[in-house]
Design an enzyme around this catalytic site. Structure first.
Site, PDB file in Angstrom:
ATOM      1  N   LYS A 194     -39.263 -25.471  17.025  1.00  0.00           N
ATOM      2  CA  LYS A 194     -38.115 -25.023  16.846  1.00  0.00           C
ATOM      3  C   LYS A 194     -37.107 -26.026  16.762  1.00  0.00           C
ATOM      4  O   LYS A 194     -37.238 -27.000  17.850  1.00  0.00           O
ATOM      5  CB  LYS A 194     -37.402 -24.107  17.921  1.00  0.00           C
ATOM      6  CG  LYS A 194     -35.973 -23.752  17.800  1.00  0.00           C
ATOM      7  CD  LYS A 194     -35.512 -22.685  18.946  1.00  0.00           C
ATOM      8  CE  LYS A 194     -34.100 -22.415  18.735  1.00  0.00           C
ATOM      9  NZ  LYS A 194     -33.702 -21.191  19.676  1.00  0.00           N
ATOM     10  N   LYS A 252     -39.080 -22.575  13.017  1.00  0.00           N
ATOM     11  CA  LYS A 252     -37.588 -22.102  12.738  1.00  0.00           C
ATOM     12  C   LYS A 252     -36.866 -23.420  12.572  1.00  0.00           C
ATOM     13  O   LYS A 252     -37.123 -24.394  13.511  1.00  0.00           O
ATOM     14  CB  LYS A 252     -37.368 -21.566  14.006  1.00  0.00           C
ATOM     15  CG  LYS A 252     -35.727 -21.004  14.168  1.00  0.00           C
ATOM     16  CD  LYS A 252     -35.778 -20.629  15.533  1.00  0.00           C
ATOM     17  CE  LYS A 252     -34.087 -20.216  15.665  1.00  0.00           C
ATOM     18  NZ  LYS A 252     -33.855 -19.430  16.785  1.00  0.00           N
TER      19      LYS A 252
HETATM   20  C1  PBG Z   1     -31.289 -19.449  21.163  1.00  0.00           C
HETATM   21  C2  PBG Z   1     -31.541 -18.918  19.709  1.00  0.00           C
HETATM   22  C3  PBG Z   1     -30.907 -19.481  18.596  1.00  0.00           C
HETATM   23  C4  PBG Z   1     -31.227 -18.727  17.460  1.00  0.00           C
HETATM   24  C5  PBG Z   1     -32.296 -17.737  18.068  1.00  0.00           C
HETATM   25  N1  PBG Z   1     -32.497 -18.205  19.380  1.00  0.00           N
HETATM   26  C6  PBG Z   1     -29.775 -20.503  18.506  1.00  0.00           C
HETATM   27  C7  PBG Z   1     -30.012 -21.678  19.249  1.00  0.00           C
HETATM   28  O1  PBG Z   1     -31.022 -22.232  19.615  1.00  0.00           O
HETATM   29  O2  PBG Z   1     -29.093 -22.607  19.681  1.00  0.00           O
HETATM   30  C8  PBG Z   1     -31.065 -18.957  16.040  1.00  0.00           C
HETATM   31  C9  PBG Z   1     -31.209 -17.796  15.075  1.00  0.00           C
HETATM   32  C10 PBG Z   1     -30.382 -17.979  13.851  1.00  0.00           C
HETATM   33  O3  PBG Z   1     -29.639 -18.813  13.779  1.00  0.00           O
HETATM   34  O4  PBG Z   1     -30.500 -16.982  13.300  1.00  0.00           O
HETATM   35  N2  PBG Z   1     -32.205 -19.228  22.169  1.00  0.00           N
END
Ligand code: PBG
Length: 328
Positions: A194, A252
């Site tokens: 991520k 991601k």
């Molecule tokens: C946070 C989380 C995020 C997303 C999913 N879980 C945002 C972040 O890490 O700030 C983003 C998903 C998206 O942008 O569709 N735990």
């Protein structure tokens, strides 16, 4: 000319025979944003077509999606400010509306796959995925909180637990906690690679979960989410998650990271999930709104490319629309 590749493209029938990548609704996961007001329906302005829904609306939404052939959903809570604190205690509260919603959804739709989100940020008054102690996102103090959150979610009926927090060691810690509580069949979809991405904007708007301005704490997530420059580090994260018992490895965002999807798919026999995130969907929708792109064609091509790179499952805000375009 002996070799003419165009011969294999000349009819729809031939193109079907030679098509290498299949994309069906079975590969797609529809995200859901949950709010406490049971009948609430609030638009996400930065992601046209996506709403924050109360449980009664979510049940209707899932019913419509299931009728279109979708079977998998990932749910996130938009937690009211008064429930937020530094350690996210509301995440495991007995009256937590997210856990209650999961129970209701699984009761009505036992056959769907419901995926949770494990991270502190929706519940945190600091807006970070881990607990902030002395100006740092404290890894090891966060793990037991994530374990408790995961067990509560498994108990509520989630089929897969989705740790999105990027703390070190959390997959193994969660796996042990789930097993100790008897949830050996509850899987883990690990957010393996991520990245600290600019493409999460609309999601943070939807949940009001952006990092808050704190003294001596950065307002970004770069000390735990990955540097977009790195590939080898993704392989390292993947090896750890696989060894710690993950059932899926997630990359991601998706489109700017197709090379990472491809590399993880080649390196690990685990299924790869890709999160086609809010900002990636918003960009395409914005261009389509202006008439610069054809939404259906561009969205379908984007999703196909994620599959082609090696993703088994794709979490995308386009899931329901894709299902509508492909009803048989
Ligand atoms: C946070 C989380 C995020 C997303 C999913 N879980 C945002 C972040 O890490 O700030 C983003 C998903 C998206 O942008 O569709 N735990």
């Amino acid at each position: 000319m002996l070799l003419r590749p165009r011969r294999n493209r000349q009819s729809s029938a031939i193109r079907s025979m030679v098509r290498e990548t299949e994309l069906t609704v079975g590969h797609l996961v529809q995200p859901l944003f949950l709010i406490p007001d049971p009948n609430g329906r609030l638009p996400v302005t930065s992601l046209p077509g996506t709403f924050r829904l109360g449980i009664e609306q979510v049940l209707k939404e899932v019913e419509e999606c299931v009728a279109l052939g979708l079977q998998s959903f990932m749910m996130f809570p938009a937690v009211p400010e008064e429930h937020k604190d530094k350690t996210g205690t509301y995440a495991t509260a007995a009256d937590n509306f997210y856990l209650e919603a999961a129970r209701r959804i699984k009761e009505k739709f036992p056959d769907i796959c419901l995926i949770s989100d494990v991270a502190l940020d929706p519940y945190s008054s600091d807006g970070h995925d881990g607990v902030v102690i002395n100006g740092k996102i404290d890894n090891d103090e966060t793990l037991p909180l994530l374990d408790a959150m995961s067990v509560a979610q498994a108990q509520a009926g989630f089929d897969l637990i989705g740790p999105s927090d990027m703390m070190d060691g959390r997959v193994g810690s969660i796996r042990r906690a789930l097993d100790a509580a008897g949830y050996t069949d509850t899987g883990i979809m690990a957010y393996t690679a991520k990245y600290a991405s600019a493409f999460y904007g609309p999601f943070r708007d939807a949940l009001d979960s952006a990092p808050r301005a704190l003294e001596n704490v950065p307002t970004d997530k770069k000390t735990y989410q990955m540097d977009p420059a790195n590939t080898r580090e993704a392989l390292r994260e993947a090896a750890l998650d696989a060894a710690e018992g993950a059932d899926f490895l997630m990359v991601k965002p998706a489109l700017n990271y197709l090379d990472i999807i491809y590399r993880l798919h080649a390196a690990h026999p685990l299924p790869i999930a890709a999160y086609h995130v809010s900002g990636e969907c918003a960009m395409l929708l914005a261009a389509a709104e202006r008439g610069w792109l054809d939404y259906q064609q561009a969205a379908s091509e984007a999703l196909l490319s994620i599959r082609r790179a090696g993703a088994s499952a794709i979490i995308t805000y386009f899931a329901k629309d894709f299902a509508k375009w492909n009803v048989r």
